[in-house]
Enzyme design. Structure first.
Site, PDB file in Angstrom:
ATOM      1  N   GLY A   2       0.946  -1.211   0.059  1.00 54.90           N
ATOM      2  CA  GLY A   2      -0.037   0.116   0.101  1.00 54.90           C
ATOM      3  C   GLY A   2       0.631   1.120  -0.163  1.00 54.90           C
ATOM      4  O   GLY A   2       2.193   1.234  -0.218  1.00 54.90           O
ATOM      5  N   ASP A   3       0.225   2.236   0.323  1.00 46.56           N
ATOM      6  CA  ASP A   3       0.901   3.530   0.258  1.00 46.56           C
ATOM      7  C   ASP A   3       2.161   3.596   1.353  1.00 46.56           C
ATOM      8  O   ASP A   3       3.117   4.410   1.134  1.00 46.56           O
ATOM      9  CB  ASP A   3      -0.149   4.963   0.436  1.00 46.56           C
ATOM     10  CG  ASP A   3      -1.198   4.908  -0.933  1.00 46.56           C
ATOM     11  OD1 ASP A   3      -0.678   5.039  -1.919  1.00 46.56           O
ATOM     12  OD2 ASP A   3      -2.363   4.741  -0.493  1.00 46.56           O
ATOM     13  N   GLY A   4       1.708   2.990   2.548  1.00 49.36           N
ATOM     14  CA  GLY A   4       2.873   3.173   3.449  1.00 49.36           C
ATOM     15  C   GLY A   4       4.004   2.373   3.120  1.00 49.36           C
ATOM     16  O   GLY A   4       5.200   2.832   3.474  1.00 49.36           O
ATOM     17  N   THR A   5       3.850   1.211   2.421  1.00 43.53           N
ATOM     18  CA  THR A   5       4.972   0.359   2.025  1.00 43.53           C
ATOM     19  C   THR A   5       5.750   1.405   0.975  1.00 43.53           C
ATOM     20  O   THR A   5       7.025   1.216   0.860  1.00 43.53           O
ATOM     21  CB  THR A   5       4.449  -0.903   1.599  1.00 43.53           C
ATOM     22  OG1 THR A   5       3.685  -1.561   2.355  1.00 43.53           O
ATOM     23  CG2 THR A   5       5.871  -1.679   0.895  1.00 43.53           C
TER      24      THR A   5
ATOM     25  N   ASN B 173       5.884   4.497   0.748  1.00 47.09           N
ATOM     26  CA  ASN B 173       6.615   5.468   1.401  1.00 47.09           C
ATOM     27  C   ASN B 173       7.893   4.825   2.007  1.00 47.09           C
ATOM     28  O   ASN B 173       8.920   5.808   2.052  1.00 47.09           O
ATOM     29  CB  ASN B 173       5.911   6.161   2.328  1.00 47.09           C
ATOM     30  CG  ASN B 173       6.229   7.329   2.856  1.00 47.09           C
ATOM     31  OD1 ASN B 173       6.717   7.352   3.954  1.00 47.09           O
ATOM     32  ND2 ASN B 173       6.485   8.498   2.422  1.00 47.09           N
ATOM     33  N   GLU B 174       7.766   3.968   2.731  1.00 49.31           N
ATOM     34  CA  GLU B 174       8.906   3.366   3.414  1.00 49.31           C
ATOM     35  C   GLU B 174       9.889   3.232   2.474  1.00 49.31           C
ATOM     36  O   GLU B 174      11.372   3.334   2.884  1.00 49.31           O
ATOM     37  CB  GLU B 174       8.556   1.774   4.094  1.00 49.31           C
ATOM     38  CG  GLU B 174       7.770   2.304   5.389  1.00 49.31           C
ATOM     39  CD  GLU B 174       7.665   1.027   6.285  1.00 49.31           C
ATOM     40  OE1 GLU B 174       8.640   0.166   5.907  1.00 49.31           O
ATOM     41  OE2 GLU B 174       7.167   1.127   7.240  1.00 49.31           O
TER      42      GLU B 174
ATOM     43  N   ASP C  60       6.473  19.052 -11.927  1.00 47.11           N
ATOM     44  CA  ASP C  60       6.403  20.669 -12.005  1.00 47.11           C
ATOM     45  C   ASP C  60       7.342  21.349 -11.198  1.00 47.11           C
ATOM     46  O   ASP C  60       7.396  22.714 -11.415  1.00 47.11           O
ATOM     47  CB  ASP C  60       5.080  21.006 -12.259  1.00 47.11           C
ATOM     48  CG  ASP C  60       4.349  20.862 -10.941  1.00 47.11           C
ATOM     49  OD1 ASP C  60       5.086  20.292  -9.854  1.00 47.11           O
ATOM     50  OD2 ASP C  60       3.139  21.413 -10.938  1.00 47.11           O
TER      51      ASP C  60
ATOM     52  N   LEU D   5       6.828  21.890  -8.000  1.00 43.91           N
ATOM     53  CA  LEU D   5       6.079  22.901  -6.941  1.00 43.91           C
ATOM     54  C   LEU D   5       4.998  21.837  -6.459  1.00 43.91           C
ATOM     55  O   LEU D   5       4.471  20.709  -7.183  1.00 43.91           O
ATOM     56  CB  LEU D   5       5.435  23.952  -7.640  1.00 43.91           C
ATOM     57  CG  LEU D   5       6.254  25.099  -8.191  1.00 43.91           C
ATOM     58  CD1 LEU D   5       5.327  25.884  -9.164  1.00 43.91           C
ATOM     59  CD2 LEU D   5       6.857  25.783  -7.172  1.00 43.91           C
TER      60      LEU D   5
ATOM     61  N   GLU E 115       0.627   7.862   6.294  1.00 40.76           N
ATOM     62  CA  GLU E 115       1.698   7.398   7.360  1.00 40.76           C
ATOM     63  C   GLU E 115       1.366   8.653   8.312  1.00 40.76           C
ATOM     64  O   GLU E 115       1.770   9.856   7.767  1.00 40.76           O
ATOM     65  CB  GLU E 115       3.058   6.952   7.142  1.00 40.76           C
ATOM     66  CG  GLU E 115       3.181   5.780   6.375  1.00 40.76           C
ATOM     67  CD  GLU E 115       2.556   4.510   6.886  1.00 40.76           C
ATOM     68  OE1 GLU E 115       2.916   4.340   8.199  1.00 40.76           O
ATOM     69  OE2 GLU E 115       1.439   3.889   6.565  1.00 40.76           O
TER      70      GLU E 115
END
Length: 309
Positions: free
Chosen positions: A78-81, A83-84, A230, A232, A287
């Protein structure tokens, strides 16, 4: 970008691409079959089962600093994995880090949704990822924590932080909506000060979105104008207001996908400072960061090569 130094590890020739498998990916028979078929076809693939929080960061850093540097590390979770894994790669202090990829095996899969992955057949995306050239994309940073997608404070961050894991497992994306509803009707809001080159604001905060990409909260497009390359961050701010005004601002943003509404304050920034005397929960790529009185936000242009389908 300042990153902690990391020694390169001597080792034998590593496979070109490493798959870091979260629990659902590790037990997914279609993914195992896809990996085996690609290996038979001549692709150098290695799989690693993740054992708990923090393991993806440690493993990604170790693999990235091995000799020779692998072509890519793909987070199957998932998004946490994801991000880690991103933080493991960027704290490896490499001038030319391995590419990063994602297969959607989490609850919300917000960043994978933004990229266009089909969440109902995540294994099918693996061959496509191996066939594309990495594309350099921007990376956000908040108090030393890197992120690719979206950071939030206020309603969305508190709803994510307070959604129990069993509820997320049972209801998936719906769990975030249930938690957000109860946070919506809560009376007290954190008092914050925001400062950037193009933004100075102080007041009671209902919702703050920092978008490097666009999707959060279980597939919602919360930063509709954000772009990954971009240079920003898109800032979208909803100050506290009567419920009808908050509802109208949210409708414009989440239903009409328009960030231009009287109830919204927007800016595009390279750096931002967030200060508060209240407890402020900040959610970064799914997270939660510990409550802090001061958050330093910055954007690093084209800092990560990304495998995009």
């Amino acid at each position: 970008m300042t990153r902690p130094a990391a020694a390169r590890l001597p080792c034998s020739m590593p496979p070109t691409t490493h798959l870091l498998l979260g629990p659902r990916a590790a037990d997914d028979a279609p993914l195992a079959d896809t990996v085996a078929g690609l290996q038979r076809a001549g692709h150098d693939l290695a799989t690693h089962r993740l054992e708990g929080p923090g393991h993806a960061t440690r493993l990604a850093r170790e693999l990235a600093t091995a000799e020779p540097t692998p072509h890519a590390i793909i987070a199957a979770g998932g998004d946490g994995t994801l991000n880690e894994t991103l933080n493991g790669l960027l704290t490896a202090s490499l001038d030319d880090p391995p590419a990063l990829g994602v297969l959607p095996y989490g609850t919300a899969n917000d960043f994978a949704t933004f990229l266009g992955h089909a969440p109902d057949a995540p294994a099918d995306a693996l061959a496509d990822l191996l066939a594309v050239e990495p594309r350099p994309v921007d990376v956000g940073e908040i108090n030393g924590r890197y992120f690719l997608n979206v950071a939030t404070a206020g309603l969305a961050a508190e709803a994510t932080a307070d959604t129990p894991a069993p509820l997320k497992s049972l209801l998936g994306e719906t769990a975030y909506s249930i938690s957000a509803f109860f946070k919506f009707v809560r009376a007290d809001r954190p008092h914050v000060t925001l400062h950037a080159a193009s933004l100075d604001w102080e007041g009671d905060l209902f919702l703050l979105i920092l978008g490097n990409a666009a999707t959060a909260g279980g597939g919602q497009s919360v930063a509709p104008d954000a772009r990954l390359d971009d240079g920003l961050l898109d800032v979208i701010l909803i100050p506290d207001a009567p419920p009808a005004e908050l509802g109208a601002a949210l409708y414009s943003l989440l239903i009409d996908h328009q960030a231009h509404h009287d109830g919204l304050i927007t800016a595009r920034v390279r750096t931002l400072q967030i200060e508060t005397s209240d407890a402020l929960t900040l959610n970064v790529d799914g997270e939660t960061l510990d409550d802090m009185p001061l958050y330093h936000v910055s954007l690093h242009p084209r800092a990560m090569p990304l495998l995009m389908p």
